[in-house]
Motif scaffolding. Structure first.
Motif, PDB file in Angstrom:
ATOM      1  N   ASN A   4       0.754  -1.202   0.066  1.00 44.55           N
ATOM      2  CA  ASN A   4       0.080  -0.026   0.149  1.00 44.55           C
ATOM      3  C   ASN A   4       0.961   1.139  -0.209  1.00 44.55           C
ATOM      4  O   ASN A   4       0.420   2.127  -0.651  1.00 44.55           O
ATOM      5  CB  ASN A   4      -0.785   0.006   1.237  1.00 44.55           C
ATOM      6  CG  ASN A   4      -1.732   1.424   1.308  1.00 44.55           C
ATOM      7  OD1 ASN A   4      -1.382   2.419   2.113  1.00 44.55           O
ATOM      8  ND2 ASN A   4      -2.739   1.588   0.732  1.00 44.55           N
ATOM      9  N   ALA A   9      -4.505   4.128  -2.113  1.00 43.60           N
ATOM     10  CA  ALA A   9      -5.890   4.536  -2.437  1.00 43.60           C
ATOM     11  C   ALA A   9      -5.844   5.859  -3.131  1.00 43.60           C
ATOM     12  O   ALA A   9      -6.702   6.118  -4.090  1.00 43.60           O
ATOM     13  CB  ALA A   9      -6.875   4.745  -1.039  1.00 43.60           C
ATOM     14  N   ILE A  12      -4.532   5.256  -6.592  1.00 35.26           N
ATOM     15  CA  ILE A  12      -5.440   4.647  -7.513  1.00 35.26           C
ATOM     16  C   ILE A  12      -6.448   5.495  -7.965  1.00 35.26           C
ATOM     17  O   ILE A  12      -6.956   5.395  -9.268  1.00 35.26           O
ATOM     18  CB  ILE A  12      -6.079   3.543  -6.695  1.00 35.26           C
ATOM     19  CG1 ILE A  12      -4.901   2.486  -6.526  1.00 35.26           C
ATOM     20  CG2 ILE A  12      -7.375   2.829  -7.377  1.00 35.26           C
ATOM     21  CD1 ILE A  12      -5.505   1.225  -5.553  1.00 35.26           C
ATOM     22  N   ILE A  55      -9.759  -4.120  -7.183  1.00 36.92           N
ATOM     23  CA  ILE A  55      -8.541  -3.521  -6.661  1.00 36.92           C
ATOM     24  C   ILE A  55      -8.783  -3.454  -5.362  1.00 36.92           C
ATOM     25  O   ILE A  55      -9.943  -2.996  -5.041  1.00 36.92           O
ATOM     26  CB  ILE A  55      -8.317  -2.145  -7.498  1.00 36.92           C
ATOM     27  CG1 ILE A  55      -7.881  -2.494  -8.773  1.00 36.92           C
ATOM     28  CG2 ILE A  55      -7.163  -1.848  -6.672  1.00 36.92           C
ATOM     29  CD1 ILE A  55      -7.766  -0.916  -9.620  1.00 36.92           C
ATOM     30  N   THR A  57      -6.923  -2.432  -1.515  1.00 36.79           N
ATOM     31  CA  THR A  57      -5.801  -1.700  -1.096  1.00 36.79           C
ATOM     32  C   THR A  57      -6.147  -1.450   0.639  1.00 36.79           C
ATOM     33  O   THR A  57      -7.172  -1.356   0.919  1.00 36.79           O
ATOM     34  CB  THR A  57      -5.396  -0.442  -1.662  1.00 36.79           C
ATOM     35  OG1 THR A  57      -4.137   0.086  -1.024  1.00 36.79           O
ATOM     36  CG2 THR A  57      -6.500   0.729  -1.308  1.00 36.79           C
ATOM     37  N   THR A  64      -1.539  -3.918  -1.785  1.00 35.63           N
ATOM     38  CA  THR A  64      -2.577  -3.496  -2.871  1.00 35.63           C
ATOM     39  C   THR A  64      -2.452  -4.767  -3.819  1.00 35.63           C
ATOM     40  O   THR A  64      -1.369  -5.176  -4.185  1.00 35.63           O
ATOM     41  CB  THR A  64      -1.895  -2.418  -3.516  1.00 35.63           C
ATOM     42  OG1 THR A  64      -2.080  -1.266  -2.432  1.00 35.63           O
ATOM     43  CG2 THR A  64      -2.829  -1.776  -4.626  1.00 35.63           C
ATOM     44  N   ILE A  66      -4.227  -5.661  -7.566  1.00 27.56           N
ATOM     45  CA  ILE A  66      -4.926  -5.339  -8.589  1.00 27.56           C
ATOM     46  C   ILE A  66      -5.247  -6.588  -9.761  1.00 27.56           C
ATOM     47  O   ILE A  66      -4.115  -7.352  -9.904  1.00 27.56           O
ATOM     48  CB  ILE A  66      -3.810  -4.276  -9.499  1.00 27.56           C
ATOM     49  CG1 ILE A  66      -3.615  -3.148  -8.614  1.00 27.56           C
ATOM     50  CG2 ILE A  66      -4.436  -3.756 -10.854  1.00 27.56           C
ATOM     51  CD1 ILE A  66      -2.508  -2.118  -8.995  1.00 27.56           C
ATOM     52  N   LYS A 183     -16.272  -1.282  -5.577  1.00 30.12           N
ATOM     53  CA  LYS A 183     -15.053  -0.219  -5.244  1.00 30.12           C
ATOM     54  C   LYS A 183     -14.494   0.238  -4.185  1.00 30.12           C
ATOM     55  O   LYS A 183     -13.617   0.775  -3.984  1.00 30.12           O
ATOM     56  CB  LYS A 183     -15.796   1.094  -6.337  1.00 30.12           C
ATOM     57  CG  LYS A 183     -16.631   1.824  -5.575  1.00 30.12           C
ATOM     58  CD  LYS A 183     -17.057   3.027  -6.309  1.00 30.12           C
ATOM     59  CE  LYS A 183     -18.189   4.001  -5.400  1.00 30.12           C
ATOM     60  NZ  LYS A 183     -18.694   5.305  -5.975  1.00 30.12           N
ATOM     61  N   ARG A 186     -11.118  -0.485  -2.909  1.00 28.22           N
ATOM     62  CA  ARG A 186      -9.964   0.329  -3.508  1.00 28.22           C
ATOM     63  C   ARG A 186     -10.000   1.585  -2.682  1.00 28.22           C
ATOM     64  O   ARG A 186      -9.083   2.336  -2.888  1.00 28.22           O
ATOM     65  CB  ARG A 186     -10.152   0.566  -4.964  1.00 28.22           C
ATOM     66  CG  ARG A 186     -11.167   1.408  -5.562  1.00 28.22           C
ATOM     67  CD  ARG A 186     -11.212   1.678  -6.924  1.00 28.22           C
ATOM     68  NE  ARG A 186     -11.126   0.440  -7.597  1.00 28.22           N
ATOM     69  CZ  ARG A 186     -10.912   0.602  -9.126  1.00 28.22           C
ATOM     70  NH1 ARG A 186     -10.388   1.555  -9.598  1.00 28.22           N
ATOM     71  NH2 ARG A 186     -10.969  -0.688  -9.921  1.00 28.22           N
TER      72      ARG A 186
END
Length: 313
Positions: A4, A9, A12, A55, A57, A64, A66, A183, A186
């Motif tokens: 991370n 975040a 991203i 994703i 994190t 993190t 992906i 979402k 992430r």
């Protein structure tokens, strides 16, 4: 997968993609060439940070993840490692492959000891090695290297996140995406409403006012005023631990809080299993001098947060 503190975040949210470089992408510097291997000679792969891909994190776990598109999964230049999801025998040798400054490096060592979700190991690492896989003798990933910590009464160790902790966090969010928008994996934890904060307070959770960490709560011991039961709200679940109030470094809460021995309040485990993990990881280490290990109101809070699943995430 990386740390991370490498891709967080904020990164991203603000970037549409990131670039990765495979070792074979580097070409030798040609004679009389002005270009080094770190400029035009390098052909990176671009990974889209598209919302259609999963994703995850976490600042606490410092990882993190992906999801890659199929064109990379099916790409013969990409080699994928198997994971080791069991309890690792600390007597066995470990290995780390790393790319500090774009150069492949290999070292071996041992896991010296472990906590709830970290391995403390002796394999040599260099600056720029964050996110490197920690492997067992079968070349299975047991953890992800993240840092070097000075541990009180133990010395200086390299630290890696246990892979099974990462996998469990990913599974909780990915397979429960019908409850929470995918979402959220992430993002940092959402800001709770006043009514939600009041509900937490009603159940005994007192918010600790730290600007850098607005997701931290406490519930002091009645019999041991100097001891706190801490609760941390993250994007993948609630964690709890105990800490002496005078040992909390509020001014440098990050990265200090990452060194605390956190226990996940897993909504899919029995309450007794969570308490057994607390027994093994926490109270035998910190609270041996106290007769009463956990108070009934703490048990009620843990049970309530367990039943709330991802409601307050």
């Amino acid at each position: 997968m990386t740390n991370n503190h490498v891709v967080n975040a904020d990164f991203i949210e603000k970037n549409k993609s990131l670039k990765i470089y495979l070792n074979q992408n580097y070409t030798k510097k040609k004679k009389n060439s002005k270009h080094s291997a770190n400029s035009e000679d390098v052909k990176p792969y671009e990974i889209k940070l598209d919302k259609k891909y999963f994703i995850f994190t976490s600042e606490l776990i410092d990882v993190t993840f992906i999801e890659l598109p199929k064109k990379y999964i099916n790409n013969s230049e990409f080699k994928f490692l198997d994971s080791f999801n069991d309890i690792f025998d600390e007597e066995e040798e470990i290995y780390v492959f790393q790319y500090p400054k774009g150069k492949l490096s290999f070292h071996n060592g041992f896991v010296r000891y472990s906590t709830s979700f970290n391995y403390f190991h002796s394999a040599s690492t260099y600056g720029g090695s964050s996110g490197s896989p920690i492997l067992n003798k079968y070349i299975e990933v047991i953890g992800v290297h993240k840092s070097n910590w000075e541990v009180v009464n133990r010395g200086n160790y390299n630290v890696a996140v246990k892979f099974n902790i990462i996998k469990n966090a990913i599974n909780r969010l990915y397979y429960k995406r019908y409850i929470n928008d995918i979402k959220k994996a992430r993002e940092t934890p959402r800001k709770l409403s006043d009514d939600e904060e009041k509900e937490l307070k009603k159940h005994g959770l007192m918010k600790i006012k730290i600007e850098k960490l607005p997701y931290l709560y406490k519930c002091p011991y009645l019999t041991i005023p100097s001891m706190l039961m801490l609760f941390l709200r993250t994007n993948n679940g609630w964690y709890f631990t105990i800490k002496k109030e005078d040992e909390m470094d509020v001014e440098n809460i990050y990265p200090a809080i990452n060194t605390y021995n956190w226990i996940l309040i897993d909504p899919y485990k029995r309450f007794e299993e969570i308490m057994n993990e607390f027994d093994n990881e926490i109270k035998n280490i910190i609270m041996d001098e106290f007769e009463e290990k956990i108070e009934h109101r703490h048990e009620l809070i843990i049970s309530w947060l367990k039943s709330s699943e991802l409601m307050y995430i």
